[in-house]
Scaffold this active site. Structure first.
Site, PDB file in Angstrom:
ATOM      1  N   SER A  85      62.540  16.234  58.134  1.00  0.00           N
ATOM      2  CA  SER A  85      62.884  17.461  57.404  1.00  0.00           C
ATOM      3  C   SER A  85      64.353  17.474  57.029  1.00  0.00           C
ATOM      4  O   SER A  85      65.196  16.938  57.759  1.00  0.00           O
ATOM      5  CB  SER A  85      62.564  18.675  58.278  1.00  0.00           C
ATOM      6  OG  SER A  85      63.107  19.850  57.743  1.00  0.00           O
ATOM      7  N   TYR A 133      63.422  23.750  65.554  1.00  0.00           N
ATOM      8  CA  TYR A 133      62.612  22.956  64.635  1.00  0.00           C
ATOM      9  C   TYR A 133      63.379  21.719  64.181  1.00  0.00           C
ATOM     10  O   TYR A 133      62.870  20.594  64.223  1.00  0.00           O
ATOM     11  CB  TYR A 133      62.205  23.799  63.432  1.00  0.00           C
ATOM     12  CG  TYR A 133      61.557  23.004  62.324  1.00  0.00           C
ATOM     13  CD1 TYR A 133      60.302  22.448  62.487  1.00  0.00           C
ATOM     14  CD2 TYR A 133      62.218  22.797  61.106  1.00  0.00           C
ATOM     15  CE1 TYR A 133      59.702  21.706  61.487  1.00  0.00           C
ATOM     16  CE2 TYR A 133      61.629  22.065  60.095  1.00  0.00           C
ATOM     17  CZ  TYR A 133      60.376  21.518  60.290  1.00  0.00           C
ATOM     18  OH  TYR A 133      59.792  20.770  59.296  1.00  0.00           O
TER      19      TYR A 133
END
Length: 323
Positions: free
Chosen positions: A127, A152
């Site tokens: 990501s 995350y």
């Protein structure tokens, strides 16, 4: 030989499965169909795949130890690992879900690949969040990524480190893709473009963080699938160092949040009611992908403008999903 796709009922995963099937590949899809958002959307994505020649689906939690061993004799030679617990803000509320899905799940995929007799390549989702609060733009793969601003992001960086270790120890060829704000039809309802569209069509206010001074490198899903498939077909070599790589997958054209809403107004024909709010914990002001590496190694160039991508999403949402 079959390709295993984890997260096959997810946003990117379902699009990747469809593309692979359309070009004649055999695909084994797995997904746990969890309720992070309405499972009806996942079932609808899956319905587009079920019944197609070459596709099989198995509902399972890949983070369960040994679950993937069920496919050890299926002749799988490549894996596209897209299953994950997504969402920066949700990681503040339910951190344990991220440790299980993103860390334990990734480890189980690595262990599965380690013992596959015909293994060739693992492509997995990282990501843009790994860049944290980096102020240097555009973000390049060689930039430091040691200061995540959300759990995350930390799990995605940990996945990259785990993958490099397995590539070094066992020669498992793998490539991580740092996705930048993927959007489009069949997307995720927790993402800004979906939330804004829904609110605007219902006459509710949209939440505008940081006075609209937020910049995102929005990347249309078809462009992302182009990158995934191109990378999947060319595993990293076994020259000097571990057979592992990491690439940005973005649009290389960041869009200001205020301008993004302006574009949505144009494609929807609706004026947004804007409600200013402060920046949220775990969020960053800007993402911006340097695509030099993936362009050099795979010839990847995104094709879809933000206006065209939002128009396609809006048409899908209004005339297919909400009809």
């Amino acid at each position: 030989m079959p390709i295993l796709v984890t997260g096959a009922a997810g946003f990117i995963g379902s699009h990747v499965c469809l593309r692979l099937l359309e070009r004649g590949d055999e695909v084994v899809g797995v997904d746990d169909m969890n309720a992070y958002y309405d499972p009806a959307l996942k079932k609808a994505r899956l319905a587009r795949l079920l019944g197609r020649s070459g596709f099989s689906f198995h509902e399972m939690d890949i983070a369960q130890e040994g679950a993937l061993e069920a496919f050890s004799g299926a002749g799988i030679d490549r894996v596209v690992h897209l299953a994950a617990q997504a969402g920066v803000r949700h990681s503040l509320e339910n951190p344990r879900a991220y440790l299980r899905s993103n860390l334990a799940g990734h480890l189980e995929v690595l262990e599965f690949c380690r013992f596959l007799p015909a293994f060739r390549h693992l492509v997995y989702a990282s990501s843009s969040s790994v860049y944290g609060g980096n102020t240097k733009v555009p973000f390049s793969e060689g930039d430091p990524v040691d200061h995540p601003v959300s759990l995350y992001a930390a799990t995605k960086k940990a996945d990259e480190l785990m993958s490099h270790a397995y590539a070094h120890l066992y020669g498992i060829a793998q490539t991580g893709l740092r996705f930048f704000t993927v959007y489009g039809p069949w997307g995720r309802p927790d993402m800004a473009y979906w939330l804004f569209t829904e609110a605007m069509l219902e006459g509710r206010p949209v939440r505008v963080f940081n006075n609209g001074e937020m910049w995102r490198d929005f990347t249309y899903v078809d462009d992302v699938v182009d990158a995934v498939v191109a990378v999947l077909d060319r595993p990293p070599g076994t020259g000097e160092g571990a057979p592992a790589g990491v690439y940005n997958v973005g649009n290389n054209r960041p869009v200001r949040l205020g301008d993004f809403i302006d574009t949505l107004e144009k494609v929807l024909g609706v004026t947004a009611v804007r409600r200013d709010e402060p920046m949220q914990p775990g969020d960053v002001e800007r993402t911006y992908a340097d695509l030099a590496a993936i362009r050099r190694d795979f010839g990847f160039t995104p094709k879809t403008s933000i206006e065209e991508g939002l128009r396609r999403f809006a048409n899908w949402y209004r005339f297919e999903w909400k009809k």
